[in-house]
Design a protein around this motif. Structure first.
Motif, PDB file in Angstrom:
ATOM      1  N   ASP A 259       0.844  -1.196   0.000  1.00  0.00           N
ATOM      2  CA  ASP A 259       0.000   0.000   0.000  1.00  0.00           C
ATOM      3  C   ASP A 259       0.876   1.243   0.000  1.00  0.00           C
TER       4      ASP A 259
ATOM      5  N   ASP B  93      -4.813   9.637  -3.459  1.00  0.00           N
ATOM      6  CA  ASP B  93      -5.549   8.389  -3.265  1.00  0.00           C
ATOM      7  C   ASP B  93      -4.594   7.317  -2.769  1.00  0.00           C
ATOM      8  N   GLN B  94      -5.162   6.292  -2.111  1.00  0.00           N
ATOM      9  CA  GLN B  94      -4.360   5.140  -1.717  1.00  0.00           C
ATOM     10  C   GLN B  94      -4.319   4.142  -2.863  1.00  0.00           C
ATOM     11  N   VAL B  95      -3.123   3.638  -3.130  1.00  0.00           N
ATOM     12  CA  VAL B  95      -2.940   2.609  -4.149  1.00  0.00           C
ATOM     13  C   VAL B  95      -2.603   1.308  -3.432  1.00  0.00           C
ATOM     14  N   SER B  96      -3.348   0.243  -3.728  1.00  0.00           N
ATOM     15  CA  SER B  96      -3.092  -1.072  -3.136  1.00  0.00           C
ATOM     16  C   SER B  96      -2.729  -2.051  -4.240  1.00  0.00           C
TER      17      SER B  96
ATOM     18  N   ALA C  30      -3.480   3.598 -11.315  1.00  0.00           N
ATOM     19  CA  ALA C  30      -3.358   2.486 -10.363  1.00  0.00           C
ATOM     20  C   ALA C  30      -2.977   1.188 -11.070  1.00  0.00           C
TER      21      ALA C  30
END
Length: 248
Positions: free
Chosen positions: A130, A169-172, A236
């Motif tokens: 993450d 934004d969070q990138v997973s 992403a």
């Protein structure tokens, strides 16, 4: 005399309790093997399968010749897969925390290997990485990255073009096969440029102000809102690990 004896008995009992508590503390804090890992970032093509330490030199895809790429990220962490709660083994390895950094992935058409961080990680199988895309703000306001999370400079059929993204934004990144830590090693987070530009066609391109530079960014910059939405949707899926010891 009786008072002194009682005091000594209480003191001995308290000392024994402290020793017992210390032993229990040690028993509840088992030692786990750790390995030093270093995480880097670079660019490549998803259809390439080179040595993971090799550098891509020809950054041309479709009508794009990639010249410069920068990302602004923070809060990077690897997450263990299938951790037994009873083992007391931490499930998260923090590589960077609340420490934004700008990754210089391409400069003057040359792919670079940008360091993200080096830490001691618990040996085991990790299932996810993450991190956060963040707007770069802890830099001078006249820096081209100020307030942005991604800049990509390209030539599109010989015409200079600049992509500005201000996404936060969070990138997973999920690993279908776990990535194993068992001994010192390097991991490479890769931005695949063919995925980043996937779906972009010449008929989408506009040079609204006619200055000879195609600008793509928020607020319909240069009239390229469709391009901005396309690359924003692609960011992403363009990021992945390209190396590691993957396990079922």
């Amino acid at each position: 005399m009786m008072g002194k004896r009682n005091f000594r008995a209480l003191l001995l009992a308290a000392t024994a309790s402290v020793i017992l508590f210390s032993c229990e503390e040690k028993e509840e804090s088992p030692q786990f093997t750790q390995s030093e890992i270093s995480v880097f970032a670079t660019v490549d093509f998803s259809f390439n399968n080179p040595d993971p330490n090799a550098r891509t030199t020809d950054l041309i895809v479709n009508n794009f010749a990639v010249k410069d790429v920068k990302l602004s990220i923070d809060n990077v962490k690897l997450i263990l897969r299938g951790t037994n709660e009873g083992s007391k083994k931490p499930s998260i390895v923090q590589i960077r925390e609340k420490d934004p950094q700008i990754l210089n992935l391409v400069e003057d058409g040359e792919a670079l290997m940008a360091p993200i961080g080096t830490v001691m990680a618990y040996d085991g199988i990790y299932g996810k990485l993450d991190f956060n895309l963040v707007q770069a703000k802890d830099i001078p306001e006249d820096d081209e990255m100020f307030g942005l999370s991604v800049i990509a400079k390209v030539e599109w059929s010989g015409i200079p073009a600049i992509f500005y993204l201000d996404l936060e934004d969070q990138v997973s990144l999920m690993f279908n096969k776990g990535i194993e830590v068992d001994g010192a090693q390097d991991f490479i987070l890769t931005m695949y440029v063919d995925r980043f530009f996937d779906g972009l066609t010449p008929d989408m391109v506009k040079n609204g102000n006619g200055d000879g530079v195609i600008e793509v960014g928020p607020n319909n910059l240069d009239g390229n809102q469709a391009l901005y939405e396309a690359v924003s949707a692609n960011i992403a899926s363009s990021l992945d690990f390209r190396n590691g010891s993957f396990k079922e």
